[in-house]
Scaffold this motif. Structure first.
Motif, short mmCIF file in Angstrom:
data_model
loop_
_atom_site.label_atom_id
_atom_site.label_comp_id
_atom_site.label_asym_id
_atom_site.label_seq_id
_atom_site.Cartn_x
_atom_site.Cartn_y
_atom_site.Cartn_z
N LYS A 249 -79.83 0.36 15.35
CA LYS A 249 -78.54 -0.33 15.38
C LYS A 249 -77.38 0.53 14.90
CE LYS A 249 -81.89 -3.53 14.90
NZ LYS A 249 -83.25 -3.16 14.52
N MET A 250 -77.56 1.84 14.90
CA MET A 250 -76.46 2.73 14.61
C MET A 250 -75.66 2.95 15.90
SD MET A 250 -76.91 3.37 11.35
CE MET A 250 -77.36 1.63 11.34
N LYS A 251 -74.41 3.21 15.80
CA LYS A 251 -73.56 3.32 16.99
C LYS A 251 -73.54 4.74 17.53
CE LYS A 251 -70.82 -0.76 16.02
NZ LYS A 251 -69.48 -1.34 15.78
N ALA A 252 -74.72 5.34 17.53
CA ALA A 252 -74.84 6.71 18.04
C ALA A 252 -75.08 6.73 19.54
CB ALA A 252 -75.99 7.42 17.33
N ASP A 253 -75.49 5.62 20.12
CA ASP A 253 -75.59 5.53 21.58
C ASP A 253 -75.31 4.08 21.97
OD1 ASP A 253 -78.03 3.92 21.68
OD2 ASP A 253 -79.14 5.73 21.16
N THR A 254 -75.29 3.81 23.26
CA THR A 254 -74.91 2.48 23.74
C THR A 254 -76.11 1.62 24.12
OG1 THR A 254 -74.67 3.33 25.98
CG2 THR A 254 -72.70 3.33 24.60
N GLY A 255 -77.31 2.14 23.93
CA GLY A 255 -78.49 1.43 24.37
C GLY A 255 -78.63 0.05 23.75
N PHE A 256 -78.33 -0.06 22.46
CA PHE A 256 -78.47 -1.35 21.82
C PHE A 256 -77.47 -2.36 22.37
CE2 PHE A 256 -77.19 -4.45 18.65
CZ PHE A 256 -78.40 -5.04 18.39
N ARG A 263 -74.42 -10.36 23.53
CA ARG A 263 -74.86 -11.76 23.51
C ARG A 263 -74.39 -12.50 22.25
NH1 ARG A 263 -78.66 -12.70 27.40
NH2 ARG A 263 -79.25 -14.66 26.44
N PHE A 264 -73.95 -11.77 21.25
CA PHE A 264 -73.57 -12.39 19.99
C PHE A 264 -72.37 -13.34 20.17
CE2 PHE A 264 -75.19 -8.46 17.55
CZ PHE A 264 -76.41 -9.04 17.34
N THR A 265 -72.39 -14.43 19.42
CA THR A 265 -71.17 -15.22 19.23
C THR A 265 -70.26 -14.45 18.29
OG1 THR A 265 -72.05 -16.38 17.30
CG2 THR A 265 -72.53 -17.34 19.47
N PRO A 266 -68.98 -14.80 18.20
CA PRO A 266 -68.07 -14.08 17.28
C PRO A 266 -68.58 -14.06 15.84
CG PRO A 266 -66.80 -15.38 18.83
CD PRO A 266 -68.24 -15.75 19.06
N SER A 267 -69.13 -15.18 15.36
CA SER A 267 -69.60 -15.20 13.97
C SER A 267 -70.84 -14.32 13.79
CB SER A 267 -69.89 -16.64 13.53
OG SER A 267 -70.92 -17.21 14.30
N GLN A 268 -71.75 -14.36 14.77
CA GLN A 268 -72.93 -13.49 14.70
C GLN A 268 -72.52 -12.02 14.73
OE1 GLN A 268 -74.96 -14.90 18.16
NE2 GLN A 268 -75.96 -16.61 17.13
N LYS A 269 -71.57 -11.70 15.58
CA LYS A 269 -71.08 -10.32 15.70
C LYS A 269 -70.49 -9.84 14.38
CE LYS A 269 -68.10 -7.43 18.59
NZ LYS A 269 -67.23 -6.91 17.53
N LYS A 270 -69.77 -10.73 13.71
CA LYS A 270 -69.17 -10.34 12.42
C LYS A 270 -70.25 -10.05 11.39
CE LYS A 270 -65.64 -11.57 9.04
NZ LYS A 270 -66.40 -10.98 7.93
N TYR A 271 -71.27 -10.91 11.30
CA TYR A 271 -72.39 -10.65 10.38
C TYR A 271 -73.02 -9.29 10.68
CZ TYR A 271 -72.89 -15.26 8.15
OH TYR A 271 -72.70 -16.39 7.38
N PHE A 272 -73.27 -9.07 11.97
CA PHE A 272 -73.92 -7.83 12.38
C PHE A 272 -73.07 -6.62 12.04
CE2 PHE A 272 -74.98 -4.49 15.37
CZ PHE A 272 -76.36 -4.52 15.41
N ASP A 273 -71.80 -6.68 12.42
CA ASP A 273 -70.91 -5.53 12.16
C ASP A 273 -70.74 -5.26 10.67
OD1 ASP A 273 -70.56 -5.08 14.84
OD2 ASP A 273 -68.62 -6.11 14.97
N ASP A 274 -70.57 -6.32 9.91
CA ASP A 274 -70.37 -6.13 8.47
C ASP A 274 -71.56 -5.43 7.84
OD1 ASP A 274 -67.92 -7.31 8.64
OD2 ASP A 274 -68.52 -9.23 7.76
N TYR A 275 -72.76 -5.78 8.29
CA TYR A 275 -73.96 -5.20 7.69
C TYR A 275 -74.22 -3.79 8.21
CZ TYR A 275 -78.83 -4.40 6.46
OH TYR A 275 -79.99 -3.84 5.98
#
Length: 533
Positions: A249-256, A263-275
């Motif tokens: 889940k590192m932003k070293a490539d676009t595969g993930f 597919r994330f909702t905005p709230s899920q995306k925020k949790y994911f990005d923050d972590y």
């Protein structure tokens, strides 16, 4: 006779008949089997893990039995499920690899149980390239499914998305089916979990749950594979194969991002990005290379994997609690297992596929108060092949002659300590992303004898025609491996060359040939006879 008395007697007879029918129905046990994906037995507390990720599976184990030598026939997601359904090896059920399509019209435990009056359901991951047949109900994820906001295919072949984390959603659907079933009939419910399959995305509630843990490297993490060609040429190692973006889940490539992030909702995306963004920024600042990078990847893998286990375990607890609170516990056999094991850094690997223990062995925990004593630890050699015959016998049915497993009921009752002396294994899929070479072999409690082989020209041509193989860049070859698990439990020292004429190897080859004949493994027989085409 008074007409009112006649009417009363008729009503009494009808009522008595209904009560007797319901009594006979409920005498047959309900069946609940939870099949997770790639769940390593060594990550479960009941199998010795010290990290506390599986309190509910461990509770189930205390209430029933832990099978310490449970094996699969073919350590790959689809083939293992096909074997579970049919009690037939891959060569007979037709599903040898994940390029295959399962024929759902063939007999399965579901077809036999449904015909016998059971309500049957499969909910969650199916992954057999077809839609289920013979089930009273199904709701399955397409292919591998997604961890967040997954799609589901229903019985009308319509696909719809359900918001939420996949493990929670599967439990919601399973509870709903249980609540709305016909309670006059026994049930057989299969819950197919996506977790803990690659790419190990935890529920938002579990992000960082194991960040305080420093996982020790397995003793064989830097295995150099002397005398083990298949181990040396495989492509499932943490150092080189595990991808920073897709897997970690590192932003070293676009595969993930292509398959999951959108597919994330905005709230899920925020949790994911923050972590994960904070981890990525720290990772970039370290400028890691060589072993330091490999070991950092191992820690991230383990932390995500174990955090994904938390939701899996929590939902096992939810569904078992529902069974117990509904008064169904005494007459329901509850089984927790996985489609195979998983490497958690052993040999430096992730994934599965090989005959070696962490892959071929799988967790198997069974609670059935009518036959199994609490806190049982059983070392019998059992297989997922044995699940379907067990269901047949529990339902009062004759075990079909074409099922290749054995009912576990003698094991439950402690009456068959020599239930099985050896297991046969055959892995077919080649080529594949991980370059795991095809092989078959025999495992006893002490020894492993395995034959790696070149795929046939017919198989190679099939892969080319299907587009699975464009250029054969690998060099598979025929050779043997032999291990003494008493002296070498980690399976590091291939002793075949110095023991190929020994009495032990001769005996194992004789037993291997016996099992090849028993399980109708004509392709394996042809390889040993030098007649592979």
């Amino acid at each position: 006779m008074n007409k009112f008395l006649i009417a009363f007697l008729c009503l009494l007879l009808v009522s008595t008949g209904k009560i007797m029918a319901q009594s006979n129905t409920h005498a047959r046990p309900n069946i609940l089997i939870i099949v997770s994906d790639d769940h390593a037995y060594q990550s479960i507390g009941a199998y010795g893990s010290p990290y506390g990720a599986t309190p509910n599976i461990d509770r189930l184990a205390r209430q029933g039995a832990v099978y310490q030598n449970a094996f699969v026939t073919n350590s790959l997601c689809g083939p293992s499920r096909a074997c579970l359904l049919t009690s037939k090896y891959s060569n007979l059920n037709g599903f040898k690899d994940n390029f295959s399509r399962f024929d759902p019209a063939q007999p399965t435990f579901a077809s036999h149980l449904t015909e016998a009056g059971y309500q049957t359901a499969w909910i969650g991951k199916w992954h057999l390239g077809s839609l289920p047949l013979h089930f009273s109900y199904f709701k399955i994820v397409p292919e591998q499914g997604f961890y967040y906001n997954p799609d589901f295919i229903n019985m009308d072949n319509d696909t719809s998305r359900i918001d939420g984390y996949v493990t929670n959603v599967i439990t919601d659907l399973s509870e709903n089916w249980l609540k709305n079933r016909d309670t006059t009939k026994p049930f057989c419910l299969v819950i197919g979990e996506k977790a803990t399959h690659r790419t190990w995305i935890p529920d938002t509630a579990d992000f960082g749950a194991f960040d305080h843990v420093h996982f020790p490297l397995p003793d064989d993490f830097y295995d150099s594979f002397p005398g083990r060609y298949a181990g040396k040429v495989n492509n499932m190692n943490i150092a080189h194969t595990m991808r920073l973006g897709y897997d970690l889940k590192m932003k070293a490539d676009t595969g993930f991002g292509k398959d999951n992030y959108t597919r994330f909702t905005p709230s899920q995306k925020k949790y994911f990005d923050d972590y994960y963004d904070s981890i990525y920024q720290d990772f970039k600042s370290r400028h890691l290379t060589g072993k330091a990078l490999t070991e950092w990847k191992f820690q991230r893998y383990m932390r995500d994997y174990y955090a994904t286990v938390l939701s899996l375990d929590r939902n096992v607890g939810r569904i078992v609690d529902y069974i117990d609170k509904s008064g169904l516990g005494d007459n329901t056999i509850v089984i927790y297992t996985s489609d195979q094991g998983m490497y958690l850094g052993e040999h430096g690997w992730f994934d599965k596929r090989f005959i070696y223990d962490q892959s071929m062995k799988t967790p198997l925990v069974i609670r059935y108060p009518k036959m199994i004593q609490p806190r049982t630890k059983d070392s019998s050699m059992v297989m997922l092949l044995d699940i379907a015959p067990t269901f047949m016998q529990l339902a009062g049915l004759k075990v079909p002659s074409d099922m290749q497993g054995q009912s576990l009921i003698p094991v439950f009752k402690g009456k068959d300590k020599e239930f099985r002396n050896a297991v046969f294994y055959h892995y077919y899929e080649y080529p594949n992303e991980h370059n795991a070479l095809p092989h078959f072999g025999i495992r006893t409690k002490r020894y492993v004898l395995v034959r790696f082989y070149k795929p046939s020209e017919a198989w190679k041509n099939k892969m080319v025609n299907e587009g699975s193989l464009i250029i054969d860049t690998y060099n598979p070859k025929d050779y043997w491996e032999f291990y003494d698990l008493k002296a070498d439990p980690e399976q590091l020292h291939n002793m075949y060359e110095e023991n190929k004429h020994s009495a032990v190897v001769k005996r194992l080859k004789a037993e291997l040939n016996k099992l090849i004949k028993q399980y109708k493994q004509q392709d394996a027989a042809a390889i040993l006879a030098g007649k592979m085409k």
